[in-house]
Enzyme design. Structure first.
Site: not given
Length: 295
Positions: A148, A276, A244, A172, A267, A241
């Site tokens: 990210r 995806y 990514r 995150k 994730h 992004h």
């Protein structure tokens, strides 16, 4: 007629606009026309059940109506039945509990491998200028790791372990993860560090710094990526992004397991990564349509 009573209620008791009342009327009459053509006109507003409403929505989807349009009509129907129930015009509300179709999330935008190859290998970079060396390194790092923007900005020199061929990032909620790096990327990172240390006086531990030696901020990284992606794509979104997304799509197109891609992206839920697989399937369908003579 129940529709007329409801429209009078909207206009004279709720003071809704003429355009709104007209729109409700059109939507409700469309439903009335639908159920009156079922079972030899034996169905009425009072006998409509939730299955008929669901079948109606399905028929609209089959005709290519948008999710927004279907949900608007369902909302009108719900309002009518709430009104009718409050006036004892019907004994039950068949629209209660009927869930409208969900809007599908837009598929992630990504660059084709040929576009990335063109950007990284074919378009000339001035490798005697610090900004060009840094920009190419940033783009390659995004493309080969899928990290990210915030993770890249937070990198320090200590984050890169050349001996183990890996980069440690903080994602995150301050969760850390290890991302492997290949030989090409490792060499590019080393070359960038050497060039940076020769031309820039660092004032922090950041891996990517400005010409003044300060850690790059979000806007600076975004602008660099947008500037160089513009050389190979006219896509509206040209952000970190997108790179990514490009990483994830490329990995899946080359037979990487979805569980592995999930871990590499950081994730928490597999459902987040599964978007995806839809992207790669759309690409597969496009290839099929272009290649098969009867497609």
């Amino acid at each position: 007629m129940m529709i007329d009573k409801f429209l009078n209620y909207l206009q004279y008791e709720r003071n809704r606009s003429e355009l709104t009342v007209k729109s409700y009327g059109e939507d409700l009459r469309a439903f009335e026309s639908y159920f009156k053509n079922l079972d030899n006109h034996a169905i009425s507003w009072e006998s409509v059940d939730s299955d008929i409403i669901r079948d109606w929505m399905e028929s609209m989807m089959d005709k290519g109506n948008s999710v927004t349009s279907i949900n608007r009509r369902l909302s009108a129907l719900r309002s009518l039945y709430r009104f009718a129930l409050s006036r004892n015009l019907v004994a039950r509300d068949p629209a209660h509990g009927v869930v409208g179709p969900k809007k599908s999330k837009p598929l992630p935008q990504y660059l084709r491998e040929s576009e990335m190859d063109k950007l990284l290998d074919d378009i000339p970079w001035n490798m005697h200028i610090y900004k060009d060396v840094r920009a190419r390194t940033i783009i390659l790092l995004f493309y080969e790791t899928g990290m990210r923007l915030a993770e890249l900005m937070g990198l320090d020199d200590a984050s890169v372990n050349y001996a183990n061929a890996e980069v440690k990032v903080t994602g995150k909620r301050n969760k850390q993860r290890i991302i492997p790096i290949g030989e090409e990327l490792a060499k590019v990172l080393k070359d960038y560090q050497a060039f940076r240390d020769e031309h820039v006086v660092r004032k922090c531990d950041a891996f990517f710094v400005t010409e003044k030696g300060l850690r790059m901020n979000r806007e600076q990284v975004r602008n660099e990526v947008k500037k160089h992606l513009s050389k190979v794509t006219s896509m509206k979104k040209r952000t970190p992004h997108v790179l990514r997304h490009t990483f994830a799509t490329t990995m899946l197109n080359h037979d990487a397991g979805i569980e592995s891609v999930k871990k590499l992206l950081g994730h928490e839920s597999l459902s987040t990564t599964e978007i995806y697989t839809h992207t790669t399937f759309e690409q597969l369908k496009k290839t099929y349509r272009n290649a098969h003579p009867r497609a």
